[in-house]
Design a protein around this motif. Structure first.
Motif, short mmCIF file in Angstrom:
data_model
loop_
_atom_site.label_atom_id
_atom_site.label_comp_id
_atom_site.label_asym_id
_atom_site.label_seq_id
_atom_site.Cartn_x
_atom_site.Cartn_y
_atom_site.Cartn_z
N GLY A 1 -1.29 7.96 4.84
CA GLY A 1 -0.80 8.35 3.55
C GLY A 1 0.66 7.45 3.52
O GLY A 1 0.82 7.49 1.93
N GLY A 2 1.14 7.15 4.36
CA GLY A 2 2.63 6.50 4.90
C GLY A 2 2.25 5.17 3.75
O GLY A 2 2.98 5.06 3.15
N PRO B 1 9.75 9.60 3.30
CA PRO B 1 8.24 9.26 3.99
C PRO B 1 8.19 8.47 4.95
O PRO B 1 9.06 7.42 5.17
CB PRO B 1 7.41 8.57 3.05
N THR C 1 6.04 3.51 6.08
CA THR C 1 5.31 3.34 5.02
C THR C 1 5.73 1.80 4.76
O THR C 1 5.57 1.08 4.26
CB THR C 1 6.26 3.35 3.91
N ILE D 1 1.06 12.95 3.75
CA ILE D 1 2.56 11.99 4.96
C ILE D 1 2.67 13.29 5.36
O ILE D 1 3.27 14.28 5.13
CB ILE D 1 3.36 11.36 3.48
#
Length: 97
Positions: free
Chosen positions: A15-16, A71, A74, A36
């Motif tokens: 998700g990141g 977040p 990433t 995330i």
């Protein structure tokens, strides 16, 4: 509906990484849902939001709040310490840089 008890670290990492790609090219990745992990950096706010910005991301003026977030996972391809804005209205949220 997503069962949050079954989210793995791998789901959060994926998700990141997808969030980072969205942040760079939102038109290509818009509409995808991801999970995330994030840190909320500021308190929630709402009344100072620009109507045009809220409308441009498909949310309702007068029923939207925002905050700054960072977040996790990433992959370090975003500048500015990965900080971005999170807008939420009703039961969903939108991210905007």
């Amino acid at each position: 509906m997503l069962n949050y008890k079954n989210i793995s670290e791998e789901d959060l990492k994926n998700g990141g990484e997808l969030f980072a790609l969205f942040w760079l090219r939102p038109g290509k990745y818009a509409g995808q849902k991801v999970v995330i992990r994030l840190r909320i950096n500021k308190k929630w706010g709402g009344w100072k939001l620009k109507d045009e910005l809220i409308e441009s991301i498909g949310l309702k003026v007068g029923d939207t709040i925002s905050t700054e977030i960072t977040p996790y996972f990433t992959s370090d391809i975003i500048d500015d310490d990965n900080d971005t804005d999170l807008f939420a209205s009703d039961r969903g949220g939108r991210l905007a840089s």
